[in-house]
Write a protein that holds these residues in place. Structure first.
Motif, PDB file in Angstrom:
ATOM      1  N   SER A 198      43.079  57.022  41.326  1.00  0.00           N
ATOM      2  CA  SER A 198      42.060  56.578  40.369  1.00  0.00           C
ATOM      3  C   SER A 198      42.164  55.085  40.130  1.00  0.00           C
ATOM      4  CB  SER A 198      42.153  57.349  39.056  1.00  0.00           C
ATOM      5  OG  SER A 198      43.443  57.257  38.542  1.00  0.00           O
ATOM      6  N   ASP A 199      41.061  54.547  39.661  1.00  0.00           N
ATOM      7  CA  ASP A 199      40.979  53.123  39.396  1.00  0.00           C
ATOM      8  C   ASP A 199      41.396  52.876  37.940  1.00  0.00           C
ATOM      9  OD1 ASP A 199      40.424  50.476  39.704  1.00  0.00           O
ATOM     10  OD2 ASP A 199      38.252  50.694  39.875  1.00  0.00           O
ATOM     11  N   THR A 200      41.543  51.618  37.593  1.00  0.00           N
ATOM     12  CA  THR A 200      41.757  51.320  36.188  1.00  0.00           C
ATOM     13  C   THR A 200      40.420  51.497  35.461  1.00  0.00           C
ATOM     14  OG1 THR A 200      42.505  49.660  34.600  1.00  0.00           O
ATOM     15  CG2 THR A 200      41.347  48.834  36.536  1.00  0.00           C
ATOM     16  N   SER A 201      40.482  51.808  34.163  1.00  0.00           N
ATOM     17  CA  SER A 201      39.229  51.990  33.432  1.00  0.00           C
ATOM     18  C   SER A 201      38.780  50.678  32.808  1.00  0.00           C
ATOM     19  CB  SER A 201      39.400  53.054  32.356  1.00  0.00           C
ATOM     20  OG  SER A 201      40.473  52.712  31.513  1.00  0.00           O
ATOM     21  N   GLU A 238      36.235  41.012  31.495  1.00  0.00           N
ATOM     22  CA  GLU A 238      35.575  40.801  32.796  1.00  0.00           C
ATOM     23  C   GLU A 238      36.358  39.835  33.685  1.00  0.00           C
ATOM     24  OE1 GLU A 238      31.647  39.518  31.846  1.00  0.00           O
ATOM     25  OE2 GLU A 238      31.083  41.491  31.067  1.00  0.00           O
ATOM     26  N   LYS A 268      35.255  45.918  41.717  1.00  0.00           N
ATOM     27  CA  LYS A 268      34.119  46.839  41.838  1.00  0.00           C
ATOM     28  C   LYS A 268      34.618  48.161  41.319  1.00  0.00           C
ATOM     29  CE  LYS A 268      30.761  46.435  45.177  1.00  0.00           C
ATOM     30  NZ  LYS A 268      30.322  46.324  46.565  1.00  0.00           N
ATOM     31  N   ARG A 269      34.103  48.530  40.172  1.00  0.00           N
ATOM     32  CA  ARG A 269      34.605  49.713  39.481  1.00  0.00           C
ATOM     33  C   ARG A 269      34.688  50.947  40.383  1.00  0.00           C
ATOM     34  NH1 ARG A 269      33.617  47.780  34.484  1.00  0.00           N
ATOM     35  NH2 ARG A 269      31.431  47.345  34.863  1.00  0.00           N
ATOM     36  N   ASP A 270      35.802  51.657  40.278  1.00  0.00           N
ATOM     37  CA  ASP A 270      36.065  52.874  41.047  1.00  0.00           C
ATOM     38  C   ASP A 270      36.057  52.630  42.547  1.00  0.00           C
ATOM     39  OD1 ASP A 270      36.631  54.686  39.059  1.00  0.00           O
ATOM     40  OD2 ASP A 270      34.520  55.035  38.639  1.00  0.00           O
ATOM     41  N   ASN A 271      36.218  51.382  42.940  1.00  0.00           N
ATOM     42  CA  ASN A 271      36.279  51.096  44.360  1.00  0.00           C
ATOM     43  C   ASN A 271      37.466  50.195  44.677  1.00  0.00           C
ATOM     44  OD1 ASN A 271      35.553  50.836  47.071  1.00  0.00           O
ATOM     45  ND2 ASN A 271      34.374  49.002  46.633  1.00  0.00           N
ATOM     46  N   ARG A 329      42.814  49.897  45.947  1.00  0.00           N
ATOM     47  CA  ARG A 329      41.634  50.730  46.186  1.00  0.00           C
ATOM     48  C   ARG A 329      41.775  52.075  45.500  1.00  0.00           C
ATOM     49  NH1 ARG A 329      39.683  51.428  52.108  1.00  0.00           N
ATOM     50  NH2 ARG A 329      38.480  52.987  50.991  1.00  0.00           N
ATOM     51  N   ALA A 330      40.644  52.605  45.026  1.00  0.00           N
ATOM     52  CA  ALA A 330      40.636  53.929  44.408  1.00  0.00           C
ATOM     53  C   ALA A 330      40.063  54.929  45.399  1.00  0.00           C
ATOM     54  CB  ALA A 330      39.788  53.908  43.141  1.00  0.00           C
ATOM     55  N   ILE A 331      40.871  55.904  45.796  1.00  0.00           N
ATOM     56  CA  ILE A 331      40.406  56.953  46.712  1.00  0.00           C
ATOM     57  C   ILE A 331      40.711  58.293  46.055  1.00  0.00           C
ATOM     58  CG2 ILE A 331      40.594  57.914  49.032  1.00  0.00           C
ATOM     59  CD1 ILE A 331      41.527  55.200  50.011  1.00  0.00           C
ATOM     60  N   PRO A 332      39.722  58.873  45.376  1.00  0.00           N
ATOM     61  CA  PRO A 332      40.002  60.062  44.561  1.00  0.00           C
ATOM     62  C   PRO A 332      40.395  61.297  45.365  1.00  0.00           C
ATOM     63  CG  PRO A 332      37.668  59.457  44.436  1.00  0.00           C
ATOM     64  CD  PRO A 332      38.349  58.403  45.233  1.00  0.00           C
ATOM     65  N   ASP A 333      39.849  61.431  46.575  1.00  0.00           N
ATOM     66  CA  ASP A 333      40.120  62.628  47.359  1.00  0.00           C
ATOM     67  C   ASP A 333      41.421  62.467  48.136  1.00  0.00           C
ATOM     68  OD1 ASP A 333      38.785  65.201  48.533  1.00  0.00           O
ATOM     69  OD2 ASP A 333      39.618  64.103  50.231  1.00  0.00           O
TER      70      ASP A 333
END
Lengths: 305, 507
Positions: B45-48, B188, B202-205, B228-232
């Motif tokens: 997961s990415d940072t929120s 930001e 780039k959010r969630d990326n 990088r966020a790779i959820p799967d």
């Protein structure tokens, strides 16, 4: 026609109001965002403090009325997880999802229309059997599995396409194929049956009897009439594409609205869940209206009074 | 007609591809030299947020710890080590004093000093910040003594305040920058004192950072750092196998097995401090769990070593109670329950349940394999467990709303490296997840939480572990390893907390 459109738009407002109400209450039935936001060692006082500052301690009906009031001003509230306006987050993500959905649709139509024509024209021949069995297979396998298979072949074995994420034009190919397979199969089968029907009709026989070339017969006479159900299904499938994008975007780490929706449900980010569902429902309603208007353009016999 | 529509479709394809092309990240134009100094790390997961005081979760901290420094850090031996604070000491019962480094600047050149620390901690504690970080709630005031000395006054004593400043609560943010530009701008365009400067998000990326050349410990060997966020999970492994990422974090034993045959990837397993246990609700006098013998029987009935070997593929270690061996307070002389189903049946008999009983058991669906093994083993002694698997967040919500089953499978990370954190929410009778009461234990918790004498604290912890093992308000399980897939040629040393500090990595 214009009164019809206005009536449909009013109707859409009611639909969206219903959607907003349902999503508001269902989201709140499934858990509590504050408990997820705070670490396990938070005290009860800390939890209550955060709940109050987010306005989640008010009676449900009051929260609902505030939500509706804001909705009328097109204010979807602030996302709890990102601490940013929900609408801003969705607009940020929309292009990626539309791009993916558009690419998936183009990919599927580019293959499905020729495949539908071939199977309708070559009825009973070997080529029809091959195309149809492939299509049935494609319609039966789930999106995530197609996705993983594509990654295995093109990214790991052949190393020609990226496994996921966004970047250059290469990044959209695999997710678009994975998302488009279902629609491809559907359109192929639909076009095959409706074109087959048209080819058996009187006017086509007449055209053939006049000695028109088969190409002209299929292209100009039969295909036009058999596109109507295809347009309908494409309109309906926009919903399925949006739904499918949830899975595809997760599998391919494609940062669109689908992934945002999953994350927001996961975090019980009520304002964001509400905003996404309402906007997706809005898009769906709008696409269906456009499809109905297209009917008139495609088939002059249809009139709305 | 067909030709025209074909042309039209091809045009559309080109348009869409063109639109994607506009977002070129330059990944294709990297020279090999840049590749050598670019490190790509992936987690699920990415940072929120990029505002370090508005997050309270490990995946977020993993990213932000590379842009921000904390007052104190932990070294490779899990000991406290100086970071922005050079040294610290107890001044009196409720005051800690920190002496700060004098050569630290933020990415924009702003100076770091005692005022910065005061601002950071006060901002964290300000209710308007709505911070999910809770561990500094006992800090009453921050006092600037001189430009590089600062004192923290607490309500009562806090023996582990320095430990709490090693992550979330100890992050230092720029005073002038936030005051001049506002909260939103800071979130930001974050500015820290850390080894990497923020470039883009780039959010969630993907979060992109670059080396901060004036970092107080010297510039990093890695010049570009990407998260990088790779959820799967399967896709995470695929990205590693395709060579798109250098380090995949948080992989499971299943995925580890997939990667083991690959010569270009090293699988690293580092003993971690996250412990797992099953909470038992002892408070209902009608419930079998109310009886100590039953709870002990459950502990004898679960073959933890078998679980570690089978489901966890050896990537875990048995623990006696809730404390991992790395944390202060752990007493190795107290041994875990042995696997002894006969003894378990005897104890059930003694308690008046010769034929066992029925019970429900909640767990996160990601832990379904572990739950199945436990369920099967308890069945052997006649305890029929009905498992309810649900998504992780529903599970947590239920626990916090006190709607959870009499048994639930839970993990906890005591990242302060002190047993106080492992016991904090579970043991004392007035705490949120407590489902067992004992007056003596409450007193011992007060001692370890308030005494500043580490010897006194260790004695309290030892006694606590003895009582908790004997009373068995939990089924005690294991501490799990942190697993990483690392591309051949990448040098990076993980730590037991599992925090992804990339300073010091090289290729």
């Amino acid at each position: 026609m214009l009164t019809y459109i206005i009536r449909r738009l009013l109707y859409a407002v009611f639909v969206l109001f219903g959607v907003a109400t349902v999503v508001f209450f269902i989201a709140r039935m499934t858990g509590d965002p504050v408990s997820i936001m705070l670490p396990p060692d938070a005290t009860i006082e800390q939890e209550q403090g955060l709940r109050a500052s987010l306005g989640l301690d008010l009676p449900l009906i009051q929260q609902y009325l505030i939500f509706l009031g804001n909705l009328l001003k097109l204010d979807f509230g602030m996302s709890l997880r990102y601490d940013l306006p929900a609408l801003k987050l969705i607009l940020e993500r929309m292009p990626a999802t539309i791009q993916l959905g558009g690419a998936a649709m183009i990919f599927s139509l580019v293959i499905a229309i020729p495949a539908g024509i071939i199977t309708a024209v070559k009825k009973g021949k070997f080529s029809e059997k091959v195309v149809m069995s492939t299509v049935i297979l494609l319609q039966s396998i789930p999106v995530f599995w197609v996705g993983l298979l594509l990654v295995l072949v093109f990214s790991i074995t052949l190393k020609i396409l990226p496994t996921g994420g966004v970047g250059g034009p290469l990044f959209i190919i695999l997710p678009a194929i994975a998302l488009g397979t279902h629609l491809l199969a559907l359109v192929t089968r639909l076009l095959r049956s409706s074109l087959g029907e048209a080819l058996d009709s009187d006017y086509v026989r007449t055209a053939k009897a006049k000695g028109l070339l088969p190409k002209m017969v299929v292209g100009k006479h039969a295909l036009r009439n058999s596109l109507l159900p295809v347009v309908t299904i494409i309109g309906l499938e926009v919903g399925a594409l949006l739904g499918g994008s949830v899975v595809t975007e997760t599998v391919f780490a494609w940062p669109g609205v689908g992934q945002l929706l999953i994350q927001s449900i996961y975090n019980r980010d009520f304002p964001l869940v509400q905003a996404i569902i309402i906007i997706l429902a809005g898009i769906f309603v709008l696409v269906n209206l456009i499809v109905d208007i297209l009917y008139v353009i495609i088939d002059p016999r249809i009139k709305y009074n | 007609m067909l030709k025209k529509s074909f042309l039209f479709i091809i045009l559309m394809v080109l348009t869409i591809l063109g639109a994607c092309g506009l977002e070129e990240t330059g990944q294709t134009t990297e020279t090999s030299k840049e590749k050598d100094t670019t490190l790509i790390v992936a987690q699920q997961s990415d940072t929120s947020t990029l505002d370090p005081q508005k997050q309270g979760k490990m995946p977020d901290m993993n990213i932000l710890i590379n842009m921000f420094d904390t007052l104190i850090t932990t070294d490779s031996d899990q000991q406290l080590a100086p970071s922005l604070a050079e040294s610290w000491e107890v001044v009196d019962e409720d005051t800690w004093e920190f002496k700060l480094r004098e050569d630290v600047i933020f990415h924009n050149g702003e100076k770091f000093n005692a005022e910065t620390v005061k601002f950071s901690i006060e901002r964290l504690l300000d209710p308007a910040t709505q911070s999910p970080i809770v561990e500094l709630s006992n800090v009453e005031s921050v006092e600037v003594i001189d430009e590089y000395i600062v004192q923290l006054h607490t309500a009562g004593s806090d023996p582990i305040l320095p430990n709490k400043l090693t992550l979330f609560g100890g992050v230092i943010v720029p005073k002038e920058y936030i005051e001049e530009n506002g909260e939103e701008h800071f979130a930001e365009q974050p500015i820290g004192t850390g080894p990497f400067k923020f470039v883009s998000w780039k959010r969630d990326n993907e979060v992109v950072m670059e080396s901060f050349e004036d970092y107080w410990q010297g510039a990093s060997a890695i010049k570009t750092l990407k998260f990088r966020a790779i959820p799967d999970e399967a896709n995470l492994a695929a990205a590693l196998r395709a060579g798109e990422i250098d380090i995949a974090t948080g992989i499971t034993p299943d995925i580890m097995k997939q990667l083991e045959g690959n010569t270009e990837i090293n699988v690293k397993s580092e003993q971690g401090i996250r412990t797992f246990f099953i909470s038992l609700d002892t408070k209902d006098p009608e419930s079998p769990l109310h009886k100590k013998e039953v709870r002990q029987a459950l502990n004898y009935a679960v073959d933890v070593d078998l679980m570690i070997d089978s489901v966890l593929d050896g990537q875990a270690k048995r623990v006696t109670t809730l404390i991992p061996e790395e944390n202060f307070g752990y007493d190795e002389s107290i041994t875990p329950y042995e696997y002894n189903p006969e003894k378990a049946r005897e104890l059930l008999n003694e308690a008046g349940y010769p034929d066992g009983f029925d019970i429900t058991f909640d767990a996160n669906n990601l832990d379904s394999n572990n739950v199945q093994v436990i369920t099967a083993q308890l069945k052997k002694i006649g305890v029929n467990v009905e498992a309810n698997l649900m998504d992780g967040q529903t599970f947590i919500s239920n626990i916090r709303a006190e709607k959870a089953s009499p048994m639930y499978y839970q993990g906890n990370t005591g990242w302060t490296l002190d047993a106080m954190s492992n016991f904090q929410s579970y043991i004392k009778s007035d705490r949120r997840y407590n489902r067992w009461e004992d007056d003596k234990v409450d007193k011992l918790i007060d001692i370890e939480e308030q005494s500043l004498d580490s010897k006194v604290r260790q004695e309290a912890f030892t006694e606590l572990q003895e009582i908790i093992k004997e009373e068995a308000p939990f089924i005690f399980l294991y501490q799990i390893n942190n697993l990483y897939g690392i591309q051949e040629g990448v040098n990076w040393q993980p730590n037991s907390i599992g925090i992804l500090r990339m300073y010091g990595a090289s290729k």
